[in-house]
Design a protein around this motif. Structure first.
Motif: not given
Length: 332
Positions: A13-18, A312-317
């Motif tokens: 959800a956090g990655l999809l937001a925006g 993107r999840a990997g980039e953002e930990g």
């Protein structure tokens, strides 16, 4: 060898937001890759239950080529009775597999991914089919999918200034109209099925198992219908419209409205083209006729969105590694 990781729903959800515009782009790229033959998208498999005819769990295996080269499978349950218990209708996971070795390398909570790719497909179709500035929007079915489609329509520049929502459950319709009014600053209203159908842009997002919109209803010139739930419209209505699908072979099965139309006519001449045909200019639509977009839902769309989010999840930990997930890591 890849480390196995899990991506939880809150992080999805956090990655999809925006990122609505990004997701629409990813879905568009996946459609074009599919059209170019750079995918493998077998038939979906439906697990059904004799004592629960409205429930199903669907397996959508797929491979997406291009620079990503990823395989995987979405496993999504649809249990409409959950709603009476206050639970979401759908739940899902997405497994990603490495194309070189075949090893799974990630498990993603995927109800949000599935809703986002469905909504992005609908928004992409709305703009491609000319529904960029409808004077009015009708939404039939007021669940999570409908809410997410409205979110993506707005992100794609489709105005939600006059929305009529219909659902057989009044509480759901009222909740969605309130959300739309608060979120987009324009008054929305609940209404009858007929009033919601008589809009310039119509979104069908129900759990209907068989057509319930037919006799006494008509599609009007210039109207665009996003037939996301696939089984609301009687085949007679489809035969009066231009019909665009995501994939002909996938869409014309499992008693979808287009499948019933094929059974009724004995041919597929009522299919005008695919969404990729429209995007690539191979299919020119008549703006004076009604257009119905019927997307069966391709597994490659889930792969496209899920793989981008994984990266993107990997980039953002945000990934949760599972050390030692594989029992044997060597043949010897």
């Amino acid at each position: 060898m890849h480390e196995f990781s899990v991506l939880a729903g809150k992080d999805v959800a956090g990655l999809l937001a925006g990122r609505e515009a990004d997701v629409i782009d990813w879905v568009r790229e996946a459609y074009l890759a599919h059209d170019a033959g750079d995918t493998v998208n077998p038939d979906s498999y439906f697990l059904r239950f004799p004592d629960k005819p409205d429930a199903r769990i669907i397996a959508l295996p797929a491979y997406l080529g291009g620079t990503g080269q990823v395989a995987g499978i979405k496993w999504i349950g649809s249990f409409p009775a959950n709603v009476t218990d206050g639970l979401p209708r759908a739940s899902a996971v997405l497994v990603l597999n490495d194309y070189r070795t075949g090893y799974p390398f990630a498990l993603l909570e995927s109800a949000g991914i599935s809703a986002a790719r469905t909504a992005a497909s609908a928004a992409l179709a709305a703009t491609a089919l000319g529904a960029t500035a409808p004077a009015s929007v009708g939404v039939i079915g007021a669940g999570v999918i409908a809410r997410t489609i409205c979110q993506y329509l707005a992100a794609a520049g489709v105005p939600l200034t006059d929305v009529t929502v219909h659902d057989h459950d009044d509480a759901s319709a009222t909740a969605l109209t309130g959300h739309l009014t608060r979120t987009y600053g324009a008054p929305s209203r609940t209404g009858s099925l007929r009033s919601a159908l008589d809009r310039d842009l119509v979104v069908l997002a129900t759990t209907a198992l068989r057509p319930h919109i037919g006799e006494g209803h008509a599609l009007r010139p210039g109207q665009v219908v996003l037939n996301v739930s696939l089984r609301d419209l009687a085949p007679e209505l489809l035969l009066t419209a231009q019909n665009v699908v995501d994939d002909v072979e996938h869409c014309l099965k499992a008693d979808t409205s287009p499948h019933l139309a094929e059974q009724r006519t004995g041919n597929r001449s009522f299919i005008t083209g695919t969404l990729a045909d429209v995007l690539l200019g191979r299919c020119v639509l008549d703006p004076e006729r009604a257009t119905v977009f019927s997307p069966f839902g391709l597994g490659v769309l889930d792969l496209a969105v899920g793989h981008h989010l994984y990266q993107r999840a990997g980039e953002e930990g945000r990934l949760l590694p599972v050390p030692g997930f594989f029992g044997e890591t060597s043949r010897w």
